[in-house]
Each structure stands twice: as C-alpha cells, then as structure tokens.
Design an enzyme around this catalytic site. Sequence first.
Site, PDB file in Angstrom:
ATOM      1  N   HIS A  58       4.598  -4.622 -20.470  1.00 26.48           N
ATOM      2  CA  HIS A  58       5.146  -3.613 -19.540  1.00 26.48           C
ATOM      3  C   HIS A  58       4.765  -2.186 -19.979  1.00 26.48           C
ATOM      4  O   HIS A  58       5.619  -1.350 -20.238  1.00 26.48           O
ATOM      5  CB  HIS A  58       6.674  -3.755 -19.420  1.00 26.48           C
ATOM      6  CG  HIS A  58       7.217  -3.220 -18.132  1.00 26.48           C
ATOM      7  ND1 HIS A  58       8.135  -3.883 -17.358  1.00 26.48           N
ATOM      8  CD2 HIS A  58       6.958  -2.055 -17.476  1.00 26.48           C
ATOM      9  CE1 HIS A  58       8.426  -3.157 -16.291  1.00 26.48           C
ATOM     10  NE2 HIS A  58       7.716  -2.040 -16.337  1.00 26.48           N
TER      11      HIS A  58
ATOM     12  N   MET B 218       0.843  -1.205   0.000  1.00 30.80           N
ATOM     13  CA  MET B 218       0.000   0.000   0.000  1.00 30.80           C
ATOM     14  C   MET B 218       0.875   1.250   0.000  1.00 30.80           C
ATOM     15  O   MET B 218       0.820   2.084   0.901  1.00 30.80           O
ATOM     16  CB  MET B 218      -0.948  -0.055   1.208  1.00 30.80           C
ATOM     17  CG  MET B 218      -2.095   0.930   1.166  1.00 30.80           C
ATOM     18  SD  MET B 218      -3.112   0.870  -0.305  1.00 30.80           S
ATOM     19  CE  MET B 218      -4.586   0.012   0.247  1.00 30.80           C
ATOM     20  N   GLY B 219       1.688   1.385  -1.048  1.00 32.80           N
ATOM     21  CA  GLY B 219       2.458   2.621  -1.232  1.00 32.80           C
ATOM     22  C   GLY B 219       1.678   3.552  -2.152  1.00 32.80           C
ATOM     23  O   GLY B 219       0.454   3.458  -2.249  1.00 32.80           O
ATOM     24  N   ARG B 220       2.413   4.435  -2.840  1.00 29.09           N
ATOM     25  CA  ARG B 220       1.734   5.409  -3.717  1.00 29.09           C
ATOM     26  C   ARG B 220       0.856   4.712  -4.752  1.00 29.09           C
ATOM     27  O   ARG B 220      -0.292   5.099  -4.976  1.00 29.09           O
ATOM     28  CB  ARG B 220       2.759   6.255  -4.471  1.00 29.09           C
ATOM     29  CG  ARG B 220       3.552   7.217  -3.647  1.00 29.09           C
ATOM     30  CD  ARG B 220       4.465   8.005  -4.586  1.00 29.09           C
ATOM     31  NE  ARG B 220       5.420   8.814  -3.872  1.00 29.09           N
ATOM     32  CZ  ARG B 220       6.565   8.344  -3.364  1.00 29.09           C
ATOM     33  NH1 ARG B 220       6.876   7.062  -3.498  1.00 29.09           N
ATOM     34  NH2 ARG B 220       7.384   9.138  -2.723  1.00 29.09           N
ATOM     35  N   ILE B 221       1.436   3.714  -5.420  1.00 32.40           N
ATOM     36  CA  ILE B 221       0.689   3.067  -6.509  1.00 32.40           C
ATOM     37  C   ILE B 221      -0.470   2.234  -5.943  1.00 32.40           C
ATOM     38  O   ILE B 221      -1.585   2.267  -6.478  1.00 32.40           O
ATOM     39  CB  ILE B 221       1.637   2.218  -7.394  1.00 32.40           C
ATOM     40  CG1 ILE B 221       2.665   3.132  -8.081  1.00 32.40           C
ATOM     41  CG2 ILE B 221       0.842   1.426  -8.439  1.00 32.40           C
ATOM     42  CD1 ILE B 221       3.770   2.405  -8.847  1.00 32.40           C
TER      43      ILE B 221
ATOM     44  N   ARG C 104       6.587  -6.073 -10.506  1.00 28.11           N
ATOM     45  CA  ARG C 104       7.721  -6.710 -11.165  1.00 28.11           C
ATOM     46  C   ARG C 104       7.425  -8.205 -11.265  1.00 28.11           C
ATOM     47  O   ARG C 104       6.821  -8.787 -10.360  1.00 28.11           O
ATOM     48  CB  ARG C 104       9.021  -6.491 -10.376  1.00 28.11           C
ATOM     49  CG  ARG C 104       9.630  -5.108 -10.530  1.00 28.11           C
ATOM     50  CD  ARG C 104      10.140  -4.829 -11.957  1.00 28.11           C
ATOM     51  NE  ARG C 104      10.756  -3.510 -12.076  1.00 28.11           N
ATOM     52  CZ  ARG C 104      10.108  -2.423 -12.491  1.00 28.11           C
ATOM     53  NH1 ARG C 104       8.826  -2.488 -12.824  1.00 28.11           N
ATOM     54  NH2 ARG C 104      10.760  -1.264 -12.598  1.00 28.11           N
TER      55      ARG C 104
ATOM     56  N   GLU D 225      11.481 -10.815 -18.689  1.00 25.55           N
ATOM     57  CA  GLU D 225      11.065  -9.996 -19.839  1.00 25.55           C
ATOM     58  C   GLU D 225      12.199  -9.877 -20.847  1.00 25.55           C
ATOM     59  O   GLU D 225      13.350  -9.746 -20.442  1.00 25.55           O
ATOM     60  CB  GLU D 225      10.669  -8.594 -19.345  1.00 25.55           C
ATOM     61  CG  GLU D 225       9.450  -8.628 -18.465  1.00 25.55           C
ATOM     62  CD  GLU D 225       9.063  -7.263 -17.897  1.00 25.55           C
ATOM     63  OE1 GLU D 225       9.524  -6.236 -18.431  1.00 25.55           O
ATOM     64  OE2 GLU D 225       8.293  -7.253 -16.930  1.00 25.55           O
TER      65      GLU D 225
ATOM     66  N   THR E 209       1.282  -5.345 -11.869  1.00 24.90           N
ATOM     67  CA  THR E 209       1.920  -4.237 -12.595  1.00 24.90           C
ATOM     68  C   THR E 209       3.225  -3.860 -11.895  1.00 24.90           C
ATOM     69  O   THR E 209       3.788  -2.799 -12.176  1.00 24.90           O
ATOM     70  CB  THR E 209       1.011  -2.982 -12.634  1.00 24.90           C
ATOM     71  OG1 THR E 209       0.672  -2.630 -11.286  1.00 24.90           O
ATOM     72  CG2 THR E 209      -0.238  -3.208 -13.448  1.00 24.90           C
TER      73      THR E 209
HETATM   74  C1  8YV Z   1       8.956   2.171 -16.441  1.00 22.56           C
HETATM   75  C2  8YV Z   1       8.370   0.932 -14.312  1.00 22.56           C
HETATM   76  O1  8YV Z   1       8.469   2.277 -17.713  1.00 22.56           O
HETATM   77  O2  8YV Z   1       8.834   2.997 -13.203  1.00 22.56           O
HETATM   78  C3  8YV Z   1       8.906   1.777 -13.200  1.00 22.56           C
HETATM   79  O3  8YV Z   1       9.421   1.158 -12.243  1.00 22.56           O
HETATM   80  O4  8YV Z   1       8.208  -0.201 -14.149  1.00 22.56           O
HETATM   81  C4  8YV Z   1       7.968   1.414 -15.638  1.00 22.56           C
HETATM   82  O5  8YV Z   1       6.731   1.978 -15.599  1.00 22.56           O
HETATM   83  C5  8YV Z   1      10.326   1.579 -16.475  1.00 22.56           C
HETATM   84  O6  8YV Z   1      10.792   1.152 -15.270  1.00 22.56           O
HETATM   85  C6  8YV Z   1      11.285   2.574 -17.056  1.00 22.56           C
HETATM   86  O7  8YV Z   1      12.615   2.292 -16.722  1.00 22.56           O
END
Ligand code: 8YV
Length: 321
Positions: A286, A156-159, A239, A268, A237
């Site tokens: 991604h 539960m951070g910013r995202i 890693r 990836e 979304t």
């Molecule tokens: C980026 C991401 O596009 O910000 C991040 O950590 O995963 C992506 O949205 C990517 O990391 C750019 O280096």
Amino acid sequence: MADLPRVFVTRPLPDKVLEEAARHFDLTVRAETQPLSKSEMGSVLAEYDGVLPTLGDPLGADVLPGADKARVLANFGVGYNHIDVAAAEAAGMVVSNTPGAVTDATADIAVLLMLMTARRASEAEAAVRDGSWEGWHPTQYLGLHVSGKTLGVIGMGRIGKAIAKRCHFGFGMDVVFYNRSTVADCGVPARQLGSVAEVMAAADVVSLSVPGGAANQHMIGAAELDAMKPHGILVNTARGDVVDEAALIAALQSGSIGGAGLDVYENEPEVPEALRALKNVSLLPHLGTAALDVRTQMGLMAVENLRAFFAGEDVPNRVTV
Ligand code: 8YV
C-alpha cells in the site's frame, strides 16, 4: 480566547501537518502506527470534538452510533471505505477526505506496478538477489512490451485520468475505460465501453481506480478475470475488496491471465501465502501515496477541513452519502 477544539489524530503524521494543526486545535496525537481498536475509537469519539483518522481505523456502523461528542471526521486519504458515512451522518458528524493530493502519486504507483509486472521485474530481481541468475540469454525473462498496447481503466475519476495520461503520453497506449457515468473528457483520447467485462477483454493491462466498499465489492470476480486476454495484466492501486482475491489467485495459478500488480489487498496487511508464492505478481505494501510531500499535502488538506468545520465555514472536501 475561547478554548480551542479538541482534535485527536490517530497516527503520527508529518511534522508540518502537526505544526499547522497545533495552531488551530488542542491536539492529541496517538503515537502508535497501527489502527485503533473499536473500544479505543469509542472513547476517542466520546472525548474529542474532532478526529483525523486514517486508513483502517474502525469507524463503522458498530462504532459510530455511540459517539456523543465528536462532530467531524477529517479523513487522511481520498478513500474512506473504513468510514460508514451514513452512520456518521446519523450521529450528526461531518465527514471529509483529501482528493487531489493523492492523485499523481497513486497514478505513479499504478504505472510502476504495470511495468514491474509486464517486464517481470519482481521475479527477475528476486533471482539477482538470491544468486540464481545464470547470466543473460536472448529468451530470458521475456515480458510484455506495453508500448503501443491497450490500457483499460476501471473508474475514470482523477486517478484513472492520471494513469491514462501517463500511459497514453508515456507509452503510446490506447485507452479504453469503464465508468458508471459518462465521462466526456478524459484528458487523452479514450473509448468508454459499456461494461467492466468489455474493458477486461479489450485491454492488455487493466488498472483499477474505483472506491472500495460495498458498492464495488468484488467488481472484479471470476467472470471478469475470465474475460481478460491470457497475457492480460491486472493492476490494483484502489482497494483490495474491489477484487475477489481468491478468484484472482485461481486465475494467476491457472495462467488464464498473465499477471497482477497489487498495492492493496482484501485483508491488509495479510497477503495470502498462495499469492506470495506466485511469480507472475508484483506485490507492494500500500505504497500509493508514500512520499513525504504527498503525505504532508494530504495532512494539510485534512487540517484545513477541520479548521473550516470549527470556523463554521463550508468544509471544502466534505463527503456525503
Ligand atoms: C493513503 C489511500 O495512504 O488516499 C487513499 O485512499 O489509499 C492511500 O494512498 C491512505 O488511505 C491514508 O489513509
């Protein structure tokens, strides 16, 4: 005028970012879009004062100790699991990232994946595209109606908060979450649970927003997937290495979970054939922050981190071990 610091940018970035960077640095921008090799990175670290790297560039403990010139790594992106920060610090480097700039765009993609997977949009669109759609009928492509269901957030951070906000206010979803430390204010009513498995069991949709890297590797494995509801949907979304991809494929194949919406993968750009063959998945390449204004904002933050470093100021988005 003193010589400008020599900065190496590892991939092409939006014009505005490069224009701003060129005002402050003696800039070299690599034209290739894919990551540098370890030996190329070694040469860059030996030749330039600073580097603006991106996802996947090799900055591990096997490359960084040889660095004898570069003093700052201003990562483009919030996630920096490709950088061994301890090794960078040991080599005398400052590391920074770009939080904030990525939050809303990444949360949008999480919601997109939730809806695509819940409403079977990838599978249904494929039928339209390949001409196999037979025409509407009342029990065709029945999916999960997410409105009023329960969202589980892991991290539960910013995202995580931005995803919770969208799902609570947009779809009237209840929110439960797991976070290592206590989070008092999530921006929406939300219940913090004691373990990942408890969230997996309580939610209809579980969305991951924890950092990648050793600390969270395979945080979602067979046991956690087993705890999910049979119709439960996993959205990632964050890693790829946060999820044991083989265990996820097994759970999807057996139908012990309902589906998965993935923007990230363990290796990836390789996506296992077994995953691509499944109907109950939505697979994106991604895309999290893939919008020009977002990538511009990320780049400008990275440039500002570099500028501050070379001006001897505090680096605004410094990350430490
Ligand atoms: C980026 C991401 O596009 O910000 C991040 O950590 O995963 C992506 O949205 C990517 O990391 C750019 O280096």
